[in-house]
Design a protein around this motif. Structure first.
Motif, PDB file in Angstrom:
ATOM      1  N   LEU A 288     -67.709  61.810  97.849  1.00 49.30           N
ATOM      2  CA  LEU A 288     -67.498  62.911  98.786  1.00 49.30           C
ATOM      3  C   LEU A 288     -67.885  64.274  98.218  1.00 49.30           C
ATOM      4  O   LEU A 288     -68.082  65.231  98.977  1.00 49.30           O
ATOM      5  N   GLN A 289     -67.981  64.369  96.929  1.00 46.77           N
ATOM      6  CA  GLN A 289     -68.018  65.653  96.245  1.00 46.77           C
ATOM      7  C   GLN A 289     -69.053  66.625  96.818  1.00 46.77           C
ATOM      8  O   GLN A 289     -68.774  67.805  97.009  1.00 46.77           O
ATOM      9  N   ASP A 290     -70.241  66.166  97.108  1.00 48.85           N
ATOM     10  CA  ASP A 290     -71.314  67.057  97.561  1.00 48.85           C
ATOM     11  C   ASP A 290     -71.539  67.015  99.065  1.00 48.85           C
ATOM     12  O   ASP A 290     -72.558  67.525  99.549  1.00 48.85           O
ATOM     13  N   HIS A 291     -70.630  66.422  99.821  1.00 45.01           N
ATOM     14  CA  HIS A 291     -70.840  66.255 101.252  1.00 45.01           C
ATOM     15  C   HIS A 291     -69.779  66.946 102.105  1.00 45.01           C
ATOM     16  O   HIS A 291     -69.835  66.877 103.332  1.00 45.01           O
ATOM     17  N   LEU A 292     -68.810  67.609 101.487  1.00 42.90           N
ATOM     18  CA  LEU A 292     -67.718  68.233 102.233  1.00 42.90           C
ATOM     19  C   LEU A 292     -67.991  69.706 102.466  1.00 42.90           C
ATOM     20  O   LEU A 292     -68.673  70.369 101.667  1.00 42.90           O
ATOM     21  N   PRO A 293     -67.452  70.277 103.552  1.00 37.91           N
ATOM     22  CA  PRO A 293     -67.527  71.731 103.739  1.00 37.91           C
ATOM     23  C   PRO A 293     -66.856  72.461 102.574  1.00 37.91           C
ATOM     24  O   PRO A 293     -65.985  71.919 101.887  1.00 37.91           O
ATOM     25  N   LYS A 294     -67.229  73.719 102.379  1.00 37.36           N
ATOM     26  CA  LYS A 294     -66.739  74.468 101.224  1.00 37.36           C
ATOM     27  C   LYS A 294     -65.241  74.739 101.301  1.00 37.36           C
ATOM     28  O   LYS A 294     -64.599  74.984 100.270  1.00 37.36           O
ATOM     29  N   ASN A 295     -64.671  74.704 102.492  1.00 34.11           N
ATOM     30  CA  ASN A 295     -63.237  75.004 102.610  1.00 34.11           C
ATOM     31  C   ASN A 295     -62.351  73.768 102.369  1.00 34.11           C
ATOM     32  O   ASN A 295     -61.141  73.851 102.502  1.00 34.11           O
ATOM     33  N   CYS A 296     -62.970  72.635 102.035  1.00 35.48           N
ATOM     34  CA  CYS A 296     -62.203  71.406 101.779  1.00 35.48           C
ATOM     35  C   CYS A 296     -61.979  71.227 100.285  1.00 35.48           C
ATOM     36  O   CYS A 296     -62.896  71.414  99.475  1.00 35.48           O
ATOM     37  N   VAL A 297     -60.766  70.845  99.924  1.00 36.36           N
ATOM     38  CA  VAL A 297     -60.434  70.580  98.530  1.00 36.36           C
ATOM     39  C   VAL A 297     -59.857  69.172  98.424  1.00 36.36           C
ATOM     40  O   VAL A 297     -59.023  68.769  99.240  1.00 36.36           O
ATOM     41  N   LEU A 298     -60.312  68.407  97.432  1.00 32.87           N
ATOM     42  CA  LEU A 298     -59.851  67.031  97.227  1.00 32.87           C
ATOM     43  C   LEU A 298     -58.671  67.019  96.280  1.00 32.87           C
ATOM     44  O   LEU A 298     -58.720  67.625  95.198  1.00 32.87           O
ATOM     45  N   ARG A 299     -57.609  66.312  96.659  1.00 33.76           N
ATOM     46  CA  ARG A 299     -56.409  66.210  95.825  1.00 33.76           C
ATOM     47  C   ARG A 299     -56.043  64.740  95.645  1.00 33.76           C
ATOM     48  O   ARG A 299     -55.578  64.082  96.581  1.00 33.76           O
ATOM     49  N   PRO A 300     -56.263  64.175  94.483  1.00 38.53           N
ATOM     50  CA  PRO A 300     -55.829  62.789  94.255  1.00 38.53           C
ATOM     51  C   PRO A 300     -54.310  62.712  94.135  1.00 38.53           C
ATOM     52  O   PRO A 300     -53.662  63.667  93.685  1.00 38.53           O
ATOM     53  N   LEU A 301     -53.743  61.575  94.537  1.00 36.18           N
ATOM     54  CA  LEU A 301     -52.303  61.358  94.445  1.00 36.18           C
ATOM     55  C   LEU A 301     -52.056  59.903  94.066  1.00 36.18           C
ATOM     56  O   LEU A 301     -52.266  58.997  94.860  1.00 36.18           O
ATOM     57  N   LEU A 302     -51.647  59.690  92.812  1.00 41.49           N
ATOM     58  CA  LEU A 302     -51.306  58.359  92.338  1.00 41.49           C
ATOM     59  C   LEU A 302     -50.248  58.476  91.261  1.00 41.49           C
ATOM     60  O   LEU A 302     -49.979  59.566  90.739  1.00 41.49           O
ATOM     61  N   GLY A 303     -49.650  57.358  90.926  1.00 41.07           N
ATOM     62  CA  GLY A 303     -48.457  57.375  90.096  1.00 41.07           C
ATOM     63  C   GLY A 303     -48.651  57.884  88.692  1.00 41.07           C
ATOM     64  O   GLY A 303     -47.727  58.447  88.107  1.00 41.07           O
ATOM     65  N   ASN A 304     -49.838  57.702  88.094  1.00 42.24           N
ATOM     66  CA  ASN A 304     -49.988  58.071  86.696  1.00 42.24           C
ATOM     67  C   ASN A 304     -50.566  59.474  86.490  1.00 42.24           C
ATOM     68  O   ASN A 304     -50.938  59.839  85.394  1.00 42.24           O
ATOM     69  N   LEU A 305     -50.630  60.282  87.567  1.00 42.53           N
ATOM     70  CA  LEU A 305     -51.042  61.671  87.418  1.00 42.53           C
ATOM     71  C   LEU A 305     -49.887  62.501  86.859  1.00 42.53           C
ATOM     72  O   LEU A 305     -48.709  62.184  87.082  1.00 42.53           O
ATOM     73  N   PRO A 306     -50.186  63.583  86.156  1.00 39.86           N
ATOM     74  CA  PRO A 306     -49.107  64.498  85.755  1.00 39.86           C
ATOM     75  C   PRO A 306     -48.388  65.030  86.992  1.00 39.86           C
ATOM     76  O   PRO A 306     -48.978  65.168  88.071  1.00 39.86           O
ATOM     77  N   PHE A 307     -47.120  65.339  86.828  1.00 33.99           N
ATOM     78  CA  PHE A 307     -46.321  65.755  87.970  1.00 33.99           C
ATOM     79  C   PHE A 307     -46.882  67.015  88.614  1.00 33.99           C
ATOM     80  O   PHE A 307     -46.852  67.174  89.842  1.00 33.99           O
ATOM     81  N   ALA A 308     -47.429  67.910  87.810  1.00 39.79           N
ATOM     82  CA  ALA A 308     -47.989  69.143  88.369  1.00 39.79           C
ATOM     83  C   ALA A 308     -49.156  68.839  89.293  1.00 39.79           C
ATOM     84  O   ALA A 308     -49.314  69.460  90.343  1.00 39.79           O
ATOM     85  N   GLU A 309     -49.998  67.874  88.932  1.00 39.18           N
ATOM     86  CA  GLU A 309     -51.124  67.502  89.792  1.00 39.18           C
ATOM     87  C   GLU A 309     -50.635  66.772  91.039  1.00 39.18           C
ATOM     88  O   GLU A 309     -51.217  66.903  92.120  1.00 39.18           O
ATOM     89  N   GLN A 310     -49.568  65.988  90.908  1.00 43.71           N
ATOM     90  CA  GLN A 310     -49.005  65.341  92.087  1.00 43.71           C
ATOM     91  C   GLN A 310     -48.469  66.379  93.069  1.00 43.71           C
ATOM     92  O   GLN A 310     -48.616  66.236  94.291  1.00 43.71           O
ATOM     93  N   GLN A 311     -47.877  67.435  92.535  1.00 42.13           N
ATOM     94  CA  GLN A 311     -47.341  68.480  93.395  1.00 42.13           C
ATOM     95  C   GLN A 311     -48.445  69.209  94.155  1.00 42.13           C
ATOM     96  O   GLN A 311     -48.240  69.662  95.285  1.00 42.13           O
ATOM     97  N   LEU A 312     -49.617  69.325  93.556  1.00 40.86           N
ATOM     98  CA  LEU A 312     -50.737  69.949  94.257  1.00 40.86           C
ATOM     99  C   LEU A 312     -51.090  69.176  95.519  1.00 40.86           C
ATOM    100  O   LEU A 312     -51.508  69.754  96.525  1.00 40.86           O
ATOM    101  N   ALA A 313     -50.941  67.859  95.463  1.00 38.35           N
ATOM    102  CA  ALA A 313     -51.236  67.038  96.630  1.00 38.35           C
ATOM    103  C   ALA A 313     -50.118  67.092  97.661  1.00 38.35           C
ATOM    104  O   ALA A 313     -50.375  67.005  98.863  1.00 38.35           O
ATOM    105  N   ILE A 314     -48.876  67.251  97.203  1.00 36.35           N
ATOM    106  CA  ILE A 314     -47.726  67.181  98.113  1.00 36.35           C
ATOM    107  C   ILE A 314     -47.472  68.510  98.812  1.00 36.35           C
ATOM    108  O   ILE A 314     -47.226  68.555 100.017  1.00 36.35           O
TER     109      ILE A 314
END
Length: 873
Positions: A288-314
């Motif tokens: 998806l990286q080069d096909h999304l509009p500029k105002n879109c941001v990708l946020r992964p959410l899975l169990g082994n991410l640091p809690f701070a990165e999980q919070q970015l998704a939530i």
């Protein structure tokens, strides 16, 4: 002191998804004073929305008084509440505020992220920090203080608490959240908690909370516990399906990218994408990286991410103009509320750990989601407003989807459960399991514990008790106990998710990374998740403290440690260019040709993947360590045995006699067994005969036919099938000295067959089915029993003078009369009738053809002969 305000719900409903509330009646409960003077940032009132003078709260508030009534009267309740009803963050607070539960309130969550998020939300509601009134405990982390009244735990921690002290002192209530996920730890925790309540703690409150599970079976399990059902708070969700099933040649990531881009183009608001696992999230993000509009941001959410990165998704995006696209695993199905989401893209796959009882292996498999999971995922789009769900399957495909996901107890490795129950002192039949373990996997789990020395005669041994104290799978606990602290990094690594970014199978880079200083990412090697690496390092330190010291005089290598955990997965390379291996347990495995371990003679395998059509039926090796023969012998010195083996080699067409040094199915060394006993050689030759098939000569076939013609039951079965099956009995004693196919071809089995029948039986057979007919000349002619009736062949002149037809008992022989040239001229079962009938015509024809042979007018008066007429002089 502070006061927690709870609003009492009226029963009347104004519209679906909304509750009408009467003017609030406050109830006050004094609790422990907060450890901070800051004001509550979120009050219970923040759950309400002021709409036209009418107060609307979360739907769960309408039924919480009923929940409290059930608990105070019967101590147990099953609470059905759809996603978004508020059961996770409201129910524990209401129980605490009621003042009826004097002890701590434990709430179980299936995932670490959900546990921490729920605890944070409740602490924020009270205007406190984590660890004051509300705290959490997950593996390797805890935020618990001396005044904590509500503890949010991951499910396995409850089992540890009960095993450590079955009375659970200081605990007043246990809440099982998201029980519909049916994790093995939740099933076990509920079974133990119910046993505890029935025997020791009648005052213990139990609440089972579920979003999609049928509540009736759970209520029946808990002695007909009352069921309380809450309405949900959801908005309409429009479902969009694929017009037709996706082409099979289109990759999963390509399908997901296409559907996500369609959702971006068609809709507004945040998008939640459900993907099976980390690998699919990583690949889809790259696609998806080069096909999304500029105002879109990708946020992964899975169990082994640091809690701070999980919070970015939530949490909502800090910048209002950004559109969040969350790429999540099934972790987003649980009680987490992901804000900003208006759209769901469900890729229709889930990853589960399935145990294969035949192979004794557990592996992660990707499979179609259930209808219940799909419904719950779609509901995420309607949490805060009307939404839309894009499903990556055609509507026609839904008929093949299962109704519910299988409970873990039905598909997982049961060895940890078997160890826990052995420590508890009960079998699964003694406890309240919603789904009892299947007999086959349960027996295999107990067999493994027996092999580990944890069970003896079904009872927990002192070694088993030591294994049960360690927070590890029994295999890894065995490794830690036997190898000591040196095995702690490997145990921590194998207990967590795979952190290697390479397809190469060697675990060494991951182990090397664990020994480097934290934060040294440049030298960490092919590690995909450095936060997970830091977490594993901390777990390794904790396990090192738990491991016994000085367990072995010689420090073991990582491969030797792994072999202690998986002795049946020590593997030996088979001959040939393809790196195929045979494991000590007897199963096969295959390695990629370009893998760095492809030339290793011995491996220890920690993880196996699914077979691939290009490599055959054997599973693919995913992670392993190379093991030298010296290391193998050091670990398994007491298990290596010499085995003598005589067998038939189909390839060499002969008996092979070897002595082999064996470790399970692995042959470490081989040598010729020169003094193999004749019995062993004969048994191997019988094996060869059974492969080559019977090659009976004519005499043996005639005997076989005679026995077949006799009345059934009087003689042994001499059919080919029966003879091959009974070959060890009748043939082996006569095969002394035979070792090759050529020997068998030259062998006459008739004496062996006659001995098998027995002398007395042969005499009886001669009376019932004689082997020969004696002609008037005294010559014996073999009787053929292979046809419909016994038959003989002889020249017509040899039977001159015969006035009675040859008989066997009451049955006439079928006689084929031959010309002097031994060609058939008549077949008859009535010799006297032939003489008086068609003989005259035969005589007329034969005299012309064979004038030198006698053709009397009255053959009954002629003498039998085999001679021609004497020459005239």
């Amino acid at each position: 002191m502070f006061e927690l305000t709870i609003y009492r719900a009226a029963a009347q409903m104004q519209r679906p998804g909304a509750m009408q509330f009467i003017p609030p009646k406050l109830s006050h409960v004094k609790t422990h004073p907060p450890q901070t003077n800051r004001k509550p940032t979120v009050d219970a009132r923040d759950f309400l929305a002021d709409k036209g003078g009418v107060k609307f709260a979360l739907p769960i508030d309408a039924v919480l008084p009923q929940v409290l009534d059930c608990l105070t009267q019967s101590g147990r309740v099953v609470l059905q509440a759809p996603p978004g009803a508020g059961k996770t963050t409201r129910t524990p607070l209401v129980i605490l505020e009621s003042g009826q539960c004097p002890g701590k309130i434990l709430m179980l969550e299936p995932r670490r992220l959900a546990a921490r998020a729920a605890a944070e939300r409740m602490a924020d509601t009270l205007g406190e920090k984590l660890g004051e009134t509300v705290g959490y405990r997950i593996r390797g982390q805890s935020k618990i203080g001396p005044n904590t009244r509500i503890e949010v735990l991951t499910e396995g921690i409850l089992t540890r608490m009960i095993q450590a002290d079955p009375e659970l002192p200081g605990v007043g209530a246990i809440l099982f959240d998201e029980f519909h996920e049916r994790s093995l730890a939740a099933d076990l925790g509920l079974a133990l908690a119910w046993e505890l309540r029935e025997t020791l703690r009648e005052d213990l409150w139990l609440v089972v909370m579920s979003a999609t599970l049928d509540a009736a079976p759970v209520a029946a399990l808990l002695d007909d516990a009352p069921i309380v059902t809450s309405a949900g708070r959801s908005f309409p969700v429009e479902l969009t399906y694929l017009p037709r099933p996706a082409p099979k040649d289109l990759s999963f990531e390509a399908q997901a990218r296409s559907l996500i881009l369609q959702a971006v183009a068609d809709t507004e608001g945040g998008i939640l994408v459900f993907l099976p696992g980390e690998a699919e999230i990583r690949r889809t993000k790259a696609a998806l990286q080069d096909h999304l509009p500029k105002n879109c941001v990708l946020r992964p959410l899975l169990g082994n991410l640091p809690f701070a990165e999980q919070q970015l998704a939530i949490r909502p995006e800090a910048r209002k103009n950004l559109r969040k696209i969350v790429l999540a695993t099934a972790i987003a199905e649980t009680s987490l509320t992901i804000q900003d989401v208006r759209v769901v893209v469900d890729c229709g796959r889930a990853r589960r750990a399935r145990y294969d009882p035949e192979k004794g292996l557990q592996r992660l498999v990707t499979e179609r989601v259930s209808k219940a999971e799909a419904t719950q995922r779609a509901g995420r789009a309607g949490r805060v407003a009307a939404g839309r769900c894009y499903r990556m399957w055609a509507r026609a495909e839904e008929g093949a989807m299962p109704a519910f996901a299988p409970p873990e107890i039905a598909i997982s490795d049961l060895a940890p459960l078997a160890l826990e129950l052995a420590q508890w002192g009960s079998g699964p039949e003694d406890l309240a399991f919603l789904t009892p373990p299947a007999p086959g996997p349960w027996a295999q789990a107990k067999a493994l514990l027996g092999q580990l020395g944890a069970l003896s005669d079904g009872r927990l041994t002192p070694h088993g008790a030591a294994l049960a104290k360690l927070p590890l799978h029994p295999r890894l606990a065995q490794m830690l106990l036997q190898a000591g602290p040196r095995a702690a990094p490997l145990a921590a690594l194998l207990s967590d998710r795979d952190i290697l970014s390479t397809q190469n199978c060697d675990l060494t880079p991951a182990l090397t990374a664990l020994t480097r200083p934290t934060g040294n990412k440049e030298q960490a090697g092919p590690i995909r998740d450095h936060s997970a690496l830091d977490r594993i390092k901390q777990e390794a330190k904790r396990l090192s403290r738990l491991a016994p010291k000085g367990t072995r005089e010689i420090a073991l290598s990582p491969a030797q440690c792994l072999a202690l955990a998986y002795p049946e997965r020590v593997a030996q390379r088979r001959p040939g260019p393809q790196p195929r291996y045979i494991m000590a347990g007897g199963k096969g495995a295959v390695l990629a040709r370009d893998d760095s371990l492809a030339n290793a003679r011995y491996l220890v395998i920690s993880d196996l993947g699914n077979p691939h059509f290009s490599t055959g039926p054997d599973p693919k090796i995913r992670r392993a360590l190379a093991l030298s023969e010296a290391e193998l012998r050091e670990v398994f010195a007491d298990q290596i045995t010499w085995e003598t083996l005589c067998h038939w080699s189909k390839r060499h067409r002969r008996v092979i006699a070897n002595r082999s040094e064996m470790l399970g199915a692995l042959s470490l060394t081989q040598e010729v067994w020169r003094d193999a006993p004749s019995e062993a050689l004969a048994a191997a030759m019988v094996e060869g005969v059974q492969q080559m098939g019977l090659r009976l000569p004519k005499a043996a076939r005639l005997l076989q036919a005679r026995v077949a013609a006799a009345p059934p039951g009087q003689f042994p079965d001499l059919s080919d099938t029966a003879l091959l099956e009974a070959a060890p009995e009748w043939l082996a004693p006569y095969l002394t000295g035979l070792t090759t196919e050529q020997d068998w071809k030259a062998f006459d089995p008739l004496p062996a067959l006659e001995a098998y029948i027995g002398w007395a039986a042969l005499r009886q057979l001669e009376k019932i089915a004689p082997a020969h007919f004696t002609t008037p000349l005294g010559r014996k002619i073999t009787i053929d029993y292979s046809g419909d009736s016994p038959a003989i062949e002889l020249r017509i002149q040899e039977i001159f003078g015969q006035t009675r037809h040859p008989m066997i008992g009451d049955h006439p022989l079928k006689v084929t009369l031959l010309s002097p040239a031994h060609r058939p001229i008549q077949v008859t079962t009535d010799i006297p009738g032939f003489w008086t009938g068609s003989y005259a015509d035969v005589r007329k024809d034969m005299r012309a053809q064979y004038p030198k042979h006698p053709w009397p007018e009255d053959p009954t008066q002629a003498d039998p002969t085999l001679r021609a007429k004497p020459r005239k002089r």
